[in-house]
Scaffold this active site. Structure first.
Site, mmCIF file in Angstrom:
data_model
loop_
_atom_site.group_PDB
_atom_site.id
_atom_site.type_symbol
_atom_site.label_atom_id
_atom_site.label_comp_id
_atom_site.label_asym_id
_atom_site.label_seq_id
_atom_site.Cartn_x
_atom_site.Cartn_y
_atom_site.Cartn_z
ATOM 1 N N HIS A 133 0.856 -1.241 -0.137
ATOM 2 C CA HIS A 133 -0.111 -0.008 -0.215
ATOM 3 C C HIS A 133 0.870 1.194 -0.117
ATOM 4 O O HIS A 133 1.116 1.793 0.924
ATOM 5 C CB HIS A 133 -0.926 -0.043 1.254
ATOM 6 C CG HIS A 133 -2.030 0.853 1.203
ATOM 7 N ND1 HIS A 133 -3.189 0.943 0.351
ATOM 8 C CD2 HIS A 133 -1.914 2.323 1.713
ATOM 9 C CE1 HIS A 133 -3.994 2.087 0.374
ATOM 10 N NE2 HIS A 133 -3.122 2.840 1.205
ATOM 11 N N LYS A 197 -13.883 8.851 -1.069
ATOM 12 C CA LYS A 197 -14.350 8.370 0.237
ATOM 13 C C LYS A 197 -13.923 9.164 1.378
ATOM 14 O O LYS A 197 -12.779 9.921 1.289
ATOM 15 C CB LYS A 197 -13.446 6.831 0.419
ATOM 16 C CG LYS A 197 -13.717 6.376 1.834
ATOM 17 C CD LYS A 197 -13.067 4.926 1.731
ATOM 18 C CE LYS A 197 -11.774 4.773 2.004
ATOM 19 N NZ LYS A 197 -11.194 3.410 2.084
HETATM 20 C C1 R5P Z 1 -7.172 2.121 1.930
HETATM 21 O O1 R5P Z 1 -7.236 2.937 1.372
HETATM 22 C C2 R5P Z 1 -7.150 0.919 1.354
HETATM 23 O O2 R5P Z 1 -7.025 0.911 -0.090
HETATM 24 C C3 R5P Z 1 -8.479 0.011 1.331
HETATM 25 O O3 R5P Z 1 -9.484 0.816 0.783
HETATM 26 C C4 R5P Z 1 -8.797 -0.137 2.861
HETATM 27 O O4 R5P Z 1 -7.772 -0.570 3.671
HETATM 28 C C5 R5P Z 1 -10.087 -0.897 3.309
HETATM 29 O O5 R5P Z 1 -10.197 -0.968 4.400
HETATM 30 P P1 R5P Z 1 -11.875 -1.470 4.949
HETATM 31 O O6 R5P Z 1 -11.946 -2.866 4.334
HETATM 32 O O7 R5P Z 1 -11.688 -1.345 6.618
HETATM 33 O O8 R5P Z 1 -12.604 -0.499 4.935
#
Ligand code: R5P
Length: 301
Positions: A133, A197
């Site tokens: 990431h 988001k």
């Molecule tokens: C963060 O930006 C990552 O790309 C994922 O969107 C994130 O880790 C997802 O986390 P969760 O499943 O807890 O919403």
């Protein structure tokens, strides 16, 4: 005639990656072994290499899901391999944890990505990982002091979608998913939309699913990580309101904490697929070829 096993190179698999490690060793014709890991009654680790590793090139394969104990395990293993005279120590961490905390979001906070990179750099010679990431940190070499290579499963995800989902539209649920959603879409010549988001907490996100026509279409939500699943669930809810035909979720690393998988199905996901960088019942996309190619080419930079 079968090629002989190379004894000077050993692949060691650690939970949960032994199956993947065995496949990598088999294909490369390297020796395979587990490392003996057990615990003393007080919870301290007892770890032992069951084979001679002096002057050997060793490859340790372990995905860092539930990472806290695994990191300590790896630090013990890497340091011991050095002490025992291994010639080269490569860590393959298909999922590299702690990369999301890549800056001090609040005063006084730990930047775990930097510290983990420093710790691993102190006892391994090379690192291979899949789709880490990386967002505010642009390259692994910005934080790792050893050769560190980022592999990507984008092509594998694209091929999987192409084979299994008819006329897909790709959705990235947030700005950080852009690099995966967009590249996957490009790969298969599909349309891609990236949503906005807002994260209000570990288990609370708001996603704006508006402004495009997905009525009657197969929608594939693509992200790098599914953790609690809330990012996916909120996206699924919005897509359902827009009357999509089928909703599929695909990611590289399926952590699926707190029954995320079941919650996503309940929210309306038709199918959820991941790679086996973290093994799961639906990790149908095999990353072994990526690891094998990178080791063969041995061009870690
Ligand atoms: C963060 O930006 C990552 O790309 C994922 O969107 C994130 O880790 C997802 O986390 P969760 O499943 O807890 O919403």
């Amino acid at each position: 005639m079968r090629k002989k096993i190379t004894k000077s190179k050993i692949v060691f698999g650690l939970f949960p990656s032994q199956k993947l490690a065995k496949r990598v060793a088999r294909k490369l014709k390297y020796k395979y072994s587990n490392i003996i890991v057990s615990k003393f009654p007080d919870g301290e680790f007892s770890i032992k290499f069951p084979l001679e590793i002096k002057n050997k090139e060793i490859i340790i394969i372990q995905s860092l899901i539930n990472p806290n104990e695994k990191i300590l395990e790896l630090l013990f293993i890497g340091n011991t391999a050095k002490e025992l005279g291994a010639k080269k120590i490569t860590l393959v961490a298909p999922y590299l944890a702690y990369m999301r905390a890549d800056r001090r979001f609040h005063k006084g906070e730990v930047i775990s990505a930097n510290i983990l990179a420093r710790l691993l750099s102190s006892c391994f010679d090379e690192l291979l990982t899949i789709d880490p990431h990386l967002h505010r940190i642009k390259k692994l070499s910005d934080v790792f002091k050893i050769k560190a290579k980022r592999l990507t499963s984008v092509k594998l995800l694209g091929e999987f979608i192409d084979k299994n989902i008819k006329d897909p539209i790709i959705i990235g649920p947030d700005a950080e998913s852009y690099q995966w959603a967009n590249s996957v879409a490009k790969h298969i010549g599909a349309k891609a939309y990236v949503l906005k988001k807002r994260r209000l907490g570990s288990r609370k996100v708001i996603i704006n699913v508006k402004g495009f026509d997905i009525k009657g279409k197969n929608v594939v939500i693509v992200d790098d990580i599914i953790s609690t699943g809330h990012t996916m669930i909120e996206t699924i809810k919005g897509i359902k309101r827009a009357n999509a035909k089928g909703i599929y979720c695909i990611c590289v690393h399926g952590l699926f904490v707190e029954n995320a998988y079941e919650k996503m199905i309940k929210a309306g996901a038709k199918k959820i697929y991941t790679t086996n960088a973290i093994p799961h019942k639906n990790s149908k996309i095999d990353v072994a070829p990526l690891i094998i190619r990178a080791i063969k080419e041995n061009k870690l930079s």
